[in-house]
Enzyme design. Sequence first.
Site, short mmCIF file in Angstrom:
data_model
loop_
_atom_site.label_atom_id
_atom_site.label_comp_id
_atom_site.label_asym_id
_atom_site.label_seq_id
_atom_site.Cartn_x
_atom_site.Cartn_y
_atom_site.Cartn_z
N ILE A 144 -27.15 144.71 23.05
CA ILE A 144 -28.39 145.35 22.59
C ILE A 144 -28.12 145.71 21.13
O ILE A 144 -27.11 146.33 20.80
CB ILE A 144 -28.78 146.57 23.46
CG1 ILE A 144 -30.06 147.24 22.92
CG2 ILE A 144 -27.66 147.59 23.59
CD1 ILE A 144 -30.64 148.32 23.86
N SER A 145 -29.01 145.27 20.24
CA SER A 145 -28.76 145.40 18.80
C SER A 145 -28.66 146.86 18.37
O SER A 145 -29.24 147.75 18.99
CB SER A 145 -29.87 144.71 18.02
OG SER A 145 -29.98 143.36 18.39
N GLN A 146 -27.95 147.07 17.26
CA GLN A 146 -27.84 148.38 16.62
C GLN A 146 -29.25 148.90 16.30
O GLN A 146 -30.09 148.13 15.83
CB GLN A 146 -27.04 148.17 15.34
CG GLN A 146 -26.77 149.39 14.52
CD GLN A 146 -26.21 149.01 13.14
OE1 GLN A 146 -26.21 147.84 12.76
NE2 GLN A 146 -25.75 150.00 12.42
#
Length: 226
Positions: free
Chosen positions: A71-73
């Site tokens: 899950i992206s930053q």
Amino acid sequence: MSFPTRSSGIADGYEMVRAAMVDRLRNHYHIADTKVLDVMANLPRHEFVPEALKAQAYKDNALPIAGGQTISQPFIVARMTELLELKGNEKILEIGAGTGYQTAILASLARKVFAIERLPNLAAEAEQRLRTLGFRNVTLKAGDGTVGWDVYHPFDAMLVAAGGPSMPEPLVRQLKVGGRLVIPIGEGQRSQNLIRVTRTAAGYTQENFGPCAFVPLIGKHGWAAE
Ligand code: SAH
């Protein structure tokens, strides 16, 4: 200068860390789009991460999810969303839905989101999660997003959350003239530049927003599967 964030509307035990995340996005990362910040201030990111990582959900980094993906930053999610310059009436194509966190943000800021996720188990989980959270304007399928979603084109905006070796031609073709596409592109599988494409009548223009690191975009117009 530092501005305090309005406290979020949901009382779920994560109000403080969520507000701190949004303060960081605004004051450290200079995310200026208040609609994007408001949506992130009210979206329970901890519902999108694996159970064991809930306590870390609002930290300033990407987190591992199922299938070796991430899950992206929060910052990159906010930046990509901001670059789409959404007004509220768009039909969006999202590629690499993963947990559905970015999908939920797009669905909060636009009329309709069509989302594609390559891994069927992630797609099924994301769809279930979005339904539970009450999102009614998302259609999500498992498949290869590098070919786009022809039956629903043209799209006003597109967001690709995985890094490809080059611009997937079908995506540009399925974008409305004047529409925007944000995608990480790089020659290596783990490092890219964040590119924004704007479709013009004659073709498209490109802007480079600097280095980033995404998981690989795997598909017909991406990297070959191992
Ligand atoms: N935005 C997501 C991030 C997911 S990471 C989130 O907020 O959780 C990127 C995702 O892209 C991975 O789940 C990966 O499986 C997916 N992906 C890679 N290649 C793809 C392709 N060709 N089509 C659709 N999804 C793809």
